[in-house]
Scaffold this active site. Structure first.
Site, PDB file in Angstrom:
ATOM      1  CB  CYS A   1      -0.842  -0.461   0.773  1.00 19.10           C
ATOM      2  SG  CYS A   1      -1.861   1.522   1.701  1.00 19.10           S
TER       3      CYS A   1
ATOM      4  CB  CYS B   1       0.254   1.712   3.772  1.00 22.78           C
ATOM      5  SG  CYS B   1      -1.310   1.556   4.197  1.00 22.78           S
TER       6      CYS B   1
END
Length: 135
Positions: free
Chosen positions: A30, A33
């Site tokens: 991600c 993230c």
């Protein structure tokens, strides 16, 4: 304090402890993230009175499903075992600081009382039952 990795077996014990616990649900693949990780780590260094937990949603798919994570990163905040905040998406550093301030300022006796009253009115059918209600 640095962040702590949390698994399914540790989650309940981590969020149920006294004080403020922030949880970051993330995954290695991600991009947002990865961008958020240094912001979260820096917040952990600034707020050693708060537990900063991280849950790898790839490794902990059952846990992510159990708490209903649908997009990542998702941030959750607990205080004294009570869930107070949940938001998908990375937060800027000042928003993390503000969340911690707000959670610290809460009177948890009042929060628990309001939760109990809301639960009681729901259990006693004080709300409107629509055609799709499961009660």
């Amino acid at each position: 304090m640095s962040t702590v990795d949390v698994t399914l077996d540790q989650f309940e014990g981590t969020v149920d402890q006294d004080g403020i616990v922030m949880v970051d649900f993330w995954a290695e693949w991600c991009g947002p993230c990865k961008s958020f990780a240094p912001v979260y780590e820096a917040a952990a260094e600034r707020h050693d009175e708060v537990v900063f937990a991280k849950v790898d949603t790839e490794a902990e798919q059952q846990l992510a499903g159990m708490v209903g994570i649908q997009s990542i990163p998702t941030i959750m905040v607990f205080r004294d075992g009570v869930p107070l905040f949940r938001q998908a998406g990375a937060l800027p550093a000042d928003a993390i600081d503000d969340l911690i301030s707000q959670a610290s300022a809460l009177d948890m006796e009042v929060v628990r009382k309001e939760m109990a009253e809301a639960e009681q009115s729901h259990d006693h059918g004080d709300h409107e039952h629509g055609p799709n209600c499961n009660h």
